[in-house]
Write a protein that holds these residues in place. Structure first.
Motif, PDB file in Angstrom:
ATOM      1  N   LEU A   1       1.871   6.564   0.218  1.00  0.00           N
ATOM      2  CA  LEU A   1       2.471   7.470   1.194  1.00  0.00           C
ATOM      3  C   LEU A   1       1.517   8.611   1.497  1.00  0.00           C
ATOM      4  O   LEU A   1       1.237   9.438   0.612  1.00  0.00           O
ATOM      5  CB  LEU A   1       3.796   8.029   0.670  1.00  0.00           C
ATOM      6  CG  LEU A   1       4.923   7.030   0.409  1.00  0.00           C
ATOM      7  CD1 LEU A   1       6.126   7.740  -0.177  1.00  0.00           C
ATOM      8  CD2 LEU A   1       5.295   6.323   1.699  1.00  0.00           C
ATOM      9  N   ALA A   2       1.020   8.654   2.734  1.00  0.00           N
ATOM     10  CA  ALA A   2       0.118   9.724   3.169  1.00  0.00           C
ATOM     11  C   ALA A   2      -0.990   9.972   2.142  1.00  0.00           C
ATOM     12  O   ALA A   2      -1.349  11.106   1.856  1.00  0.00           O
ATOM     13  CB  ALA A   2       0.904  10.999   3.442  1.00  0.00           C
TER      14      ALA A   2
ATOM     15  N   ALA B   1      10.276   4.367   3.363  1.00  0.00           N
ATOM     16  CA  ALA B   1       9.406   5.435   2.878  1.00  0.00           C
ATOM     17  C   ALA B   1       8.444   5.897   3.968  1.00  0.00           C
ATOM     18  O   ALA B   1       8.240   7.105   4.171  1.00  0.00           O
ATOM     19  CB  ALA B   1       8.628   4.942   1.660  1.00  0.00           C
TER      20      ALA B   1
ATOM     21  N   ARG C   1      10.073   8.028   6.715  1.00  0.00           N
ATOM     22  CA  ARG C   1      10.564   9.347   6.288  1.00  0.00           C
ATOM     23  C   ARG C   1       9.457  10.307   5.867  1.00  0.00           C
ATOM     24  O   ARG C   1       9.723  11.472   5.582  1.00  0.00           O
ATOM     25  CB  ARG C   1      11.547   9.155   5.127  1.00  0.00           C
ATOM     26  CG  ARG C   1      12.830   8.444   5.534  1.00  0.00           C
ATOM     27  CD  ARG C   1      13.667   8.071   4.324  1.00  0.00           C
ATOM     28  NE  ARG C   1      14.919   7.419   4.741  1.00  0.00           N
ATOM     29  CZ  ARG C   1      15.787   6.875   3.891  1.00  0.00           C
ATOM     30  NH1 ARG C   1      15.540   6.917   2.590  1.00  0.00           N
ATOM     31  NH2 ARG C   1      16.884   6.304   4.338  1.00  0.00           N
ATOM     32  N   THR C   2       8.229   9.815   5.804  1.00  0.00           N
ATOM     33  CA  THR C   2       7.115  10.651   5.357  1.00  0.00           C
ATOM     34  C   THR C   2       6.108  10.799   6.491  1.00  0.00           C
ATOM     35  O   THR C   2       5.591   9.797   6.990  1.00  0.00           O
ATOM     36  CB  THR C   2       6.419  10.007   4.135  1.00  0.00           C
ATOM     37  OG1 THR C   2       7.393   9.765   3.115  1.00  0.00           O
ATOM     38  CG2 THR C   2       5.324  10.913   3.598  1.00  0.00           C
TER      39      THR C   2
ATOM     40  N   ILE D   1       3.308   5.893  -4.227  1.00  0.00           N
ATOM     41  CA  ILE D   1       4.706   6.296  -4.309  1.00  0.00           C
ATOM     42  C   ILE D   1       5.092   6.543  -5.769  1.00  0.00           C
ATOM     43  O   ILE D   1       4.615   5.851  -6.671  1.00  0.00           O
ATOM     44  CB  ILE D   1       5.612   5.229  -3.663  1.00  0.00           C
ATOM     45  CG1 ILE D   1       7.029   5.762  -3.476  1.00  0.00           C
ATOM     46  CG2 ILE D   1       5.595   3.936  -4.458  1.00  0.00           C
ATOM     47  CD1 ILE D   1       7.900   4.858  -2.614  1.00  0.00           C
TER      48      ILE D   1
ATOM     49  N   HIS E   1      -0.496   6.025   5.579  1.00  0.00           N
ATOM     50  CA  HIS E   1       0.351   5.158   4.747  1.00  0.00           C
ATOM     51  C   HIS E   1      -0.362   3.810   4.585  1.00  0.00           C
ATOM     52  O   HIS E   1      -1.095   3.371   5.483  1.00  0.00           O
ATOM     53  CB  HIS E   1       1.695   4.877   5.425  1.00  0.00           C
ATOM     54  CG  HIS E   1       2.570   6.077   5.632  1.00  0.00           C
ATOM     55  ND1 HIS E   1       2.588   7.157   4.782  1.00  0.00           N
ATOM     56  CD2 HIS E   1       3.485   6.339   6.606  1.00  0.00           C
ATOM     57  CE1 HIS E   1       3.472   8.035   5.215  1.00  0.00           C
ATOM     58  NE2 HIS E   1       4.026   7.573   6.313  1.00  0.00           N
TER      59      HIS E   1
END
Length: 411
Positions: A76-77, A115, A118-119, A81, A60
């Motif tokens: 995100l990863a 975010a 949760r990821t 986003i 992230h």
């Protein structure tokens, strides 16, 4: 969304309140690498991310400000986003905030934390927005690693008017017992950082003491207690990127990265508006034979770095297109560049309320020894330069906000 009336208001009270209403997502992030400093934060973060991803890790990343699109702030990863996901998160944060005072940066930082929590990912790269001690990102109780990039004079109205005061704010991200990587610093800044680190029992890896980075032939070398690395030349332009690369490699070594990941970190990192060459778009159409560079640096240290970069490039008539904010040290930024450019075309930054009027930028440029005039737009300035010097080097510079507008027009 009704936001707190002040553009910048450094305090953590509103963050703690909203994060608590959201279930404290900041306590459930993948291991955090927290980065503060005046210059080099974005480049250093980009290199660390490239190295971690080369090692097979999902990462992230949070950065600010954005250039062309807000989504650039939250990765995100590995992926930016999506707009629907970002909209849903901001709506959730607004509902939880229930109309209480909050700043734009605070609520978007809370959305990023939601975010990230949760990821699934292996690491979270968290870049400070302003300062450190009271920045909205400084709510992580125990990061895996902290990093302080070079500290210099900037945002004095918020952080203090001396290097020592500003360094004290940046050093506010240090946490008891958490390892820290410290980039090359001026003595006044390093004294403050090391004193705080000692009080908090922070094990520091300091440039010039515990690690070294230097150019070597067509690449660079890095050395620390674990040995010597022969590395490629940084993919990001400018000799100052050697120091940023060294900081990134020191961080990656602290995280256990292999030499191959370290090489990928500095070879493969991409970070826009850092002496970035434009390849297509309206400015290229207007000046097809010119070399057009874009840089978002905006303080005296950035001006010096750009000047050194230009000095090491092949000789070519160089002209500047410059737009700045009225909160910056314009003379301090422009003075190092006076001997590197034949002229400067000043522009106002369209749509930016804090833009410095083009006439004022031109006047300051003249005062520091740059031949200067004004243009209505960047494109107008590029056309004027190309008409007189088709094969010029054109440097568009002075503000990340100006850089962002140029990038939006150039894909």
């Amino acid at each position: 969304m009704a936001l707190h009336p002040k553009v910048i208001d450094l305090t953590l009270d509103r963050m703690w309140r909203l994060l608590d209403a959201l279930g404290n997502p900041q306590d459930n992030l993948p291991p955090v690498i927290h980065i503060a400093g005046t210059n080099g934060k974005g480049s250093t973060q980009a290199m660390i991310r490239a190295g971690l991803e080369a090692g097979g890790h999902a990462v992230h990343a949070y950065t600010s400000p954005h250039l062309a699109r807000f989504h650039e702030r939250i990765r995100l990863a590995g992926d930016l986003i999506s707009e629907p996901a970002l909209t849903a998160l901001l709506d959730e944060c607004e509902d939880a905030n229930a109309g209480a005072p909050i700043t734009f940066f605070e609520i978007t930082t809370c959305a990023a934390f939601l975010a990230f929590a949760r990821t699934p990912a292996d690491y979270t790269l968290l870049e400070v927005g302003l300062g450190g001690r009271l920045d909205a990102t400084n709510v992580i109780a125990r990061p895996a690693l902290t990093i302080i990039t070079p500290v210099d004079l900037d945002h004095q109205s918020y952080l203090g008017d001396t290097l020592a005061l500003i360094a004290g704010e940046k050093a506010g991200i240090l946490k008891p017992g958490v390892p820290a990587i410290v980039a090359r610093q001026k003595e006044a800044a390093l004294d403050v950082i090391e004193a705080r680190a000692a009080r908090l029992s922070v094990p520091c890896q300091v440039h010039g003491q515990h690690w070294h980075a230097a150019p070597e032939r067509d690449g660079m070398i890095f050395q620390d207690d674990n040995g010597l690395l022969d590395l490629p030349k940084p993919g990001l332009a400018g000799p100052h990127q050697i120091d940023n690369a060294g900081t990134a490699i020191a961080a990656l070594r602290a995280l256990g990265a292999a030499p191959g990941a370290c090489a990928a970190a500095i070879r493969d990192a991409h970070w826009p508006a850092r002496m970035q060459r434009l390849r297509s778009g309206p400015c290229i159409d207007a000046a097809p034979h010119a070399e057009i560079l874009l840089d978002g640096g905006h303080n005296p240290a950035a001006g010096q770095a750009v000047a050194v970069t230009l000095a090491q490039m092949p000789a070519r008539p160089t002209h500047m297109v410059c737009g700045m904010l009225n909160t910056k040290d314009i003379a301090g930024y422009l003075a190092p560049l006076a001997g590197r450019a034949e002229s400067l075309f000043a522009v106002s930054i369209e749509g930016e309320p804090n833009t410095l009027p083009a006439a004022r930028t031109a006047a300051v440029a003249e005062a520091v020894g740059l031949k200067a005039s004004t243009s209505d737009t960047v494109l107008d300035a590029v056309r004027k330069i190309a008409a007189d010097t088709p094969h010029a080097r054109i440097l568009i510079c002075g503000s990340l906000y100006l850089a962002g507008r140029v990038l939006r027009d150039h894909g």
